[in-house]
Design an enzyme around this catalytic site. Structure first.
Site, short mmCIF file in Angstrom:
data_model
loop_
_atom_site.label_atom_id
_atom_site.label_comp_id
_atom_site.label_asym_id
_atom_site.label_seq_id
_atom_site.Cartn_x
_atom_site.Cartn_y
_atom_site.Cartn_z
N ARG A 93 0.83 -1.22 0.00
CA ARG A 93 0.00 0.00 0.00
C ARG A 93 0.85 1.25 0.00
NH1 ARG A 93 -4.68 -1.80 0.09
NH2 ARG A 93 -4.83 -3.93 0.88
N ILE A 94 0.23 2.31 -0.53
CA ILE A 94 0.89 3.62 -0.52
C ILE A 94 0.74 4.20 0.88
CG2 ILE A 94 0.78 5.95 -1.49
CD1 ILE A 94 1.34 4.23 -3.77
N ASN A 109 11.82 1.90 1.94
CA ASN A 109 11.16 0.88 1.13
C ASN A 109 12.20 0.18 0.26
OD1 ASN A 109 8.97 -0.56 -0.11
ND2 ASN A 109 9.13 0.80 -1.88
N HIS A 111 12.55 -1.81 -3.43
CA HIS A 111 11.82 -1.97 -4.69
C HIS A 111 12.67 -2.81 -5.66
CE1 HIS A 111 8.95 -1.04 -7.83
NE2 HIS A 111 9.98 -0.83 -8.62
N GLU A 144 5.81 11.14 -1.09
CA GLU A 144 4.40 11.05 -1.53
C GLU A 144 4.25 10.29 -2.84
OE1 GLU A 144 5.99 14.28 -2.11
OE2 GLU A 144 6.23 14.04 0.06
N ASP A 147 7.35 5.15 -5.39
CA ASP A 147 8.75 4.73 -5.52
C ASP A 147 9.66 5.87 -6.02
OD1 ASP A 147 8.02 2.08 -4.75
OD2 ASP A 147 7.39 1.67 -6.80
C1 GRF Z 1 10.15 -7.77 -2.96
O1 GRF Z 1 10.55 -8.07 -4.27
C2 GRF Z 1 10.21 -6.29 -2.70
O2 GRF Z 1 11.23 -5.64 -3.40
C3 GRF Z 1 8.87 -5.82 -3.20
O3 GRF Z 1 7.97 -6.83 -2.85
C4 GRF Z 1 8.67 -8.08 -2.73
C5 GRF Z 1 8.41 -8.57 -1.34
O4 GRF Z 1 8.97 -9.83 -1.09
N1 GRF Z 1 8.54 -4.53 -2.64
P1 GRF Z 1 9.05 -10.39 0.38
O5 GRF Z 1 7.63 -10.35 0.96
O6 GRF Z 1 9.98 -9.52 1.17
O7 GRF Z 1 9.53 -11.78 0.23
#
Ligand code: GRF
Length: 203
Positions: A93-94, A109, A111, A144, A147
């Site tokens: 979620r955002i 976060n 990504h 905000e 990513d």
């Molecule tokens: C990961 O690839 C992360 O980068 C992305 O969602 C996935 C989560 O994987 N945001 P996990 O739940 O940590 O195994």
């Protein structure tokens, strides 16, 4: 603020949570995870937390009538916990403005792409469809946007000719598990300095 405490927000299987648990337990990260919050009941990440004797809270997103109501409850829990850092680890979620304002530059976060390429959902699929030869992962501060926050660490991963979404995701994940603990360590050691949208790492 509770010194060097980490709250982790999850939605799914929690392999990044596991990497953070392992790194706190080994002493690599100079802090402890005080709470894991899941917006999804039954997420395997909750089992990982319980196995490590970390308290958990389930805030079932779908049991709230409005997003605002969900966010208020989440904010209430976070304020009570008062962590040094909040880590999103596969949290789907955002983060709303209310929480961002209350925890400025304290939310991280991970990504699965080299941002700013391929933000949002299905980053690995986007990378394969675009045909890039190198992808990777990024740890960034949350702002905000989707990513778009200041980048802390990145790792590059070669895309192989016959990679599928699954194989590429798996290769990237190995690096996620390295750079996320590293970024949290740097954060708690107060080595991250945000200048505009650049993050400098102090010696
Ligand atoms: C990961 O690839 C992360 O980068 C992305 O969602 C996935 C989560 O994987 N945001 P996990 O739940 O940590 O195994």
């Amino acid at each position: 603020m509770n010194e060097n405490t980490i709250v982790v927000l999850v939605s799914g299987r929690g392999t990044n949570l596991q990497a953070l648990i392992d790194a706190t337990q080994s002493g690599y990260i100079p802090g402890r995870i005080s709470l894991v919050i899941s917006d999804t009941p039954g997420a395997y990440a909750l089992v990982r937390a319980q196995k490590a004797s970390i308290p958990t809270v389930v805030l079932d997103y779908h049991s709230f009538s409005e997003k605002k109501e969900y966010e208020s409850k989440l904010l209430e829990i976070l304020e009570k916990e008062h962590p040094a850092v909040i880590c999103l680890a596969g949290y789907m979620r955002i983060i709303g403005k209310m929480i961002l304002t209350r925890f400025p530059q304290q939310i991280l976060n991970i990504h699965p792409s080299l941002l700013p390429a391929f933000p949002g959902l299905d980053a690995q699929k986007q990378a394969l469809e675009y045909g890039v030869k190198i992808s990777g992962c990024t740890v960034h501060f949350v702002n905000e946007g989707m990513d778009t926050g200041p980048i802390i660490l990145q790792a590059a991963v070669a895309v192989k000719d016959f990679d599928t979404v699954e194989t590429l995701s798996e290769s990237i994940l190995q690096y996620e598990h390295k750079i996320y603990p590293e970024a949290v360590k740097l954060f708690l050691e107060q080595k991250l300095q945000i200048i505009g949208r650049t993050v400098k790492i102090k010696e």
